[in-house]
Design a protein around this motif. Structure first.
Motif, PDB file in Angstrom:
ATOM      1  N   UNK A  40      44.931  52.161  31.474  1.00 48.61           N
ATOM      2  CA  UNK A  40      45.746  50.723  32.501  1.00 48.61           C
ATOM      3  C   UNK A  40      44.728  49.256  32.795  1.00 48.61           C
ATOM      4  N   UNK A  41      45.795  48.620  32.685  1.00 51.39           N
ATOM      5  CA  UNK A  41      45.631  47.101  31.449  1.00 51.39           C
ATOM      6  C   UNK A  41      44.931  46.321  32.822  1.00 51.39           C
ATOM      7  N   UNK A  42      45.643  47.200  34.015  1.00 55.19           N
ATOM      8  CA  UNK A  42      45.417  45.556  35.142  1.00 55.19           C
ATOM      9  C   UNK A  42      43.418  45.889  35.845  1.00 55.19           C
ATOM     10  N   UNK A  43      42.814  45.634  36.407  1.00 55.05           N
ATOM     11  CA  UNK A  43      42.078  45.111  37.198  1.00 55.05           C
ATOM     12  C   UNK A  43      41.960  46.489  37.368  1.00 55.05           C
ATOM     13  N   UNK A  44      40.793  47.087  37.720  1.00 57.65           N
ATOM     14  CA  UNK A  44      40.540  48.275  37.843  1.00 57.65           C
ATOM     15  C   UNK A  44      38.972  48.872  38.879  1.00 57.65           C
ATOM     16  N   UNK A  45      38.803  49.076  39.993  1.00 54.82           N
ATOM     17  CA  UNK A  45      37.246  49.353  40.036  1.00 54.82           C
ATOM     18  C   UNK A  45      36.907  50.987  40.860  1.00 54.82           C
ATOM     19  N   UNK A  46      35.784  51.152  40.794  1.00 54.82           N
ATOM     20  CA  UNK A  46      35.460  52.319  41.736  1.00 54.82           C
ATOM     21  C   UNK A  46      34.399  51.714  43.106  1.00 54.82           C
ATOM     22  N   UNK A  47      34.824  51.427  43.946  1.00 54.68           N
ATOM     23  CA  UNK A  47      34.391  51.119  45.019  1.00 54.68           C
ATOM     24  C   UNK A  47      32.857  51.320  45.980  1.00 54.68           C
ATOM     25  N   UNK A  48      32.518  51.227  46.347  1.00 53.86           N
ATOM     26  CA  UNK A  48      31.559  51.404  46.693  1.00 53.86           C
ATOM     27  C   UNK A  48      31.432  51.837  48.229  1.00 53.86           C
ATOM     28  N   UNK A  49      31.332  52.376  48.809  1.00 52.83           N
ATOM     29  CA  UNK A  49      31.036  52.392  50.618  1.00 52.83           C
ATOM     30  C   UNK A  49      30.689  50.832  51.088  1.00 52.83           C
ATOM     31  N   UNK A  50      31.819  50.851  52.218  1.00 53.02           N
ATOM     32  CA  UNK A  50      31.797  49.243  52.432  1.00 53.02           C
ATOM     33  C   UNK A  50      32.235  48.394  51.781  1.00 53.02           C
ATOM     34  N   UNK A  51      32.886  48.045  50.571  1.00 55.49           N
ATOM     35  CA  UNK A  51      33.472  47.305  49.584  1.00 55.49           C
ATOM     36  C   UNK A  51      34.445  46.727  50.096  1.00 55.49           C
ATOM     37  N   UNK A  52      34.686  45.366  50.472  1.00 59.02           N
ATOM     38  CA  UNK A  52      36.205  44.546  50.836  1.00 59.02           C
ATOM     39  C   UNK A  52      36.649  43.756  49.770  1.00 59.02           C
ATOM     40  N   UNK A  53      38.115  44.322  50.207  1.00 54.95           N
ATOM     41  CA  UNK A  53      38.965  43.589  49.388  1.00 54.95           C
ATOM     42  C   UNK A  53      40.546  42.914  49.777  1.00 54.95           C
ATOM     43  N   UNK A  54      40.286  41.226  50.196  1.00 56.07           N
ATOM     44  CA  UNK A  54      41.535  40.926  50.726  1.00 56.07           C
ATOM     45  C   UNK A  54      42.380  40.493  49.988  1.00 56.07           C
ATOM     46  N   UNK A  55      43.287  41.413  49.639  1.00 52.93           N
ATOM     47  CA  UNK A  55      44.995  41.249  49.165  1.00 52.93           C
ATOM     48  C   UNK A  55      46.008  39.373  48.950  1.00 52.93           C
ATOM     49  N   UNK A  56      46.154  39.196  48.249  1.00 49.96           N
ATOM     50  CA  UNK A  56      46.664  37.627  48.602  1.00 49.96           C
ATOM     51  C   UNK A  56      48.131  38.815  47.921  1.00 49.96           C
ATOM     52  N   UNK A  57      49.131  37.870  48.540  1.00 51.76           N
ATOM     53  CA  UNK A  57      50.614  37.605  48.267  1.00 51.76           C
ATOM     54  C   UNK A  57      50.402  37.849  46.309  1.00 51.76           C
ATOM     55  N   UNK A  58      51.801  38.615  46.123  1.00 55.07           N
ATOM     56  CA  UNK A  58      51.563  38.359  44.743  1.00 55.07           C
ATOM     57  C   UNK A  58      52.491  36.867  43.717  1.00 55.07           C
ATOM     58  N   UNK A  59      52.541  35.923  45.072  1.00 54.72           N
ATOM     59  CA  UNK A  59      52.968  35.032  44.954  1.00 54.72           C
ATOM     60  C   UNK A  59      51.530  34.063  45.012  1.00 54.72           C
ATOM     61  N   UNK A  60      50.329  34.009  45.236  1.00 51.75           N
ATOM     62  CA  UNK A  60      49.520  33.455  45.886  1.00 51.75           C
ATOM     63  C   UNK A  60      49.040  32.431  44.050  1.00 51.75           C
ATOM     64  N   UNK A  61      48.644  32.639  42.642  1.00 51.22           N
ATOM     65  CA  UNK A  61      48.649  32.936  41.299  1.00 51.22           C
ATOM     66  C   UNK A  61      47.348  32.153  41.411  1.00 51.22           C
ATOM     67  N   UNK A  62      46.295  33.207  41.724  1.00 48.30           N
ATOM     68  CA  UNK A  62      45.161  33.677  42.098  1.00 48.30           C
ATOM     69  C   UNK A  62      45.088  34.899  41.806  1.00 48.30           C
ATOM     70  N   UNK A  63      44.022  34.610  40.978  1.00 50.41           N
ATOM     71  CA  UNK A  63      43.170  36.803  41.555  1.00 50.41           C
ATOM     72  C   UNK A  63      42.391  36.702  42.286  1.00 50.41           C
ATOM     73  N   UNK A  64      42.744  38.705  42.795  1.00 54.26           N
ATOM     74  CA  UNK A  64      41.606  38.341  44.213  1.00 54.26           C
ATOM     75  C   UNK A  64      41.016  38.472  44.947  1.00 54.26           C
ATOM     76  N   UNK A  65      40.840  37.947  45.711  1.00 55.61           N
ATOM     77  CA  UNK A  65      39.208  37.868  45.784  1.00 55.61           C
ATOM     78  C   UNK A  65      38.778  38.996  46.517  1.00 55.61           C
ATOM     79  N   UNK A  66      37.075  39.687  46.377  1.00 53.14           N
ATOM     80  CA  UNK A  66      37.295  40.182  47.109  1.00 53.14           C
ATOM     81  C   UNK A  66      34.973  39.820  47.621  1.00 53.14           C
ATOM     82  N   UNK A  67      34.401  40.361  47.733  1.00 50.61           N
ATOM     83  CA  UNK A  67      33.691  40.442  48.999  1.00 50.61           C
ATOM     84  C   UNK A  67      32.606  41.509  48.910  1.00 50.61           C
ATOM     85  N   UNK A  68      31.504  41.728  48.630  1.00 45.94           N
ATOM     86  CA  UNK A  68      30.371  42.968  49.579  1.00 45.94           C
ATOM     87  C   UNK A  68      30.429  43.081  51.347  1.00 45.94           C
TER      88      UNK A  68
END
Length: 316
Positions: free
Chosen positions: A288-316
């Motif tokens: 897989x060439x995209x962004x992949x991760x193994x989240x820990x419990x409690x990991x949060x991700x804000x999913x942006x709109x496809x045309x947001x023009x920016x990388x997805x924002x994540x936070x612990x």
């Protein structure tokens, strides 16, 4: 408009000190949805600050590491004096067992529990601007995943074009953006397609729960903004994955790549990787060439709109 995913439980059937079993919390602009509910999920909700304000629980299958938290969660909701209904969406032929589970310790909830039996390819929840559909997965029991997909949004409004056509600044801008023709100051009619761009896609989040890799998942997850896929084992345990009807990191990565998913979360991590799950991610990255991760419990991700023009924002 926010779409936040919190990984409450990322482990496999055997919990560890680092990972609880399966539970995924999604907050879409105040609509709070829970996908699977393993033991201790109500504690994870407190620990990671999601709150208990869910209206819909989506059950993938009846294995204990996906449903044993339901009685505890319902009692916790009852102790908090909940009176609003809770809808439990579930696969065909599972309603009776789930009803028995809800009342397993003789507890009769003080608020309504509604069961919604939903078959693969049916809509489980028709929300405002989005829907949640079930799709068939492959496990050692009747199982299904769920896809949350938003409706298309109106195209971008071209204000300079509208002004050049003589549309006065004010409410007529909003009417044009909503698809309604309006009259310009000179009496000519301005149609929406003159000043509004093509529809913009909404977001898509796909949750497979326990499954072997399937072509159906590839189709359902086409262009997904986030694919949450079973990755119980690293590739050196591929035989074990097949025997137990789970997936490896490499297999999950292949599904994500063929689907054109933007981001891949690898979950249901076996307890044998309690100290280090990097091998699962490494295997996934080979396919897989995209962004992949193994989240820990409690990991949060804000999913942006496809045309947001920016990388997805994540936070612990």
């Amino acid at each position: 408009m926010s779409l936040r995913v919190t990984f409450l439980g990322t482990g496999g059937a055997v919990p560890t000190t680092e990972r609880a079993p399966s539970a995924l919390f999604v907050n879409r602009e105040g609509d709070r949805l829970l996908f699977d509910c393993a033991e201790g999920t109500q504690r994870q909700m407190m620990r990671f600050g999601t709150g208990f304000g869910i209206d819909h629980l989506f059950v993938s299958h009846l294995h204990g590491d996906h449903v044993l938290g339901i009685p505890g969660l319902i009692q916790t909701l009852d102790f908090n004096e909940r009176d609003a209904p809770l809808t439990i969406h579930c696969p065909p032929n599972t309603r009776t067992d789930l009803d028995d589970l809800v009342h397993a310790v003789g507890h009769d909830p003080g608020f309504p529990i509604r069961f919604d039996v939903v078959a693969p390819d049916e809509v489980a929840l028709d929300g405002e601007g989005y829907e949640v559909r079930a799709f068939e997965t492959e496990h050692h029991t009747r199982s299904q995943g769920y896809v949350l997909e938003e409706s298309d949004r109106p195209g971008r409004f071209d204000r300079p074009a509208a002004e050049a056509l003589g549309v006065p600044v004010g409410p007529k801008f909003g009417r044009l953006h909503a698809g309604e023709p309006v009259e310009a100051t000179d009496g000519t009619v301005v149609d929406p397609e003159q000043v509004v761009g093509p529809p913009r896609p909404g977001r898509k989040v796909v949750y497979t729960a326990d499954t072997r890799p399937r072509e159906r998942t590839v189709a359902v997850a086409a262009d997904a903004d986030l694919l949450v896929h079973d990755a119980t084992f690293a590739d050196d345990m591929a035989d074990r994955a097949r025997k137990t009807a789970h997936s490896t990191g490499r297999e999950a990565g292949s599904v994500a790549e063929r689907a054109g998913a933007k981001r891949l979360a690898l979950v249901h991590v076996s307890s044998r990787y309690a100290g280090d799950a990097s091998a699962i991610r490494r295997d996934a990255r080979e396919t897989f060439d995209g962004d992949c991760f193994v989240p820990d419990d409690g990991y949060r991700i804000e999913v942006p709109f496809p045309d947001a023009g920016e990388e997805p924002e994540t936070e612990e």
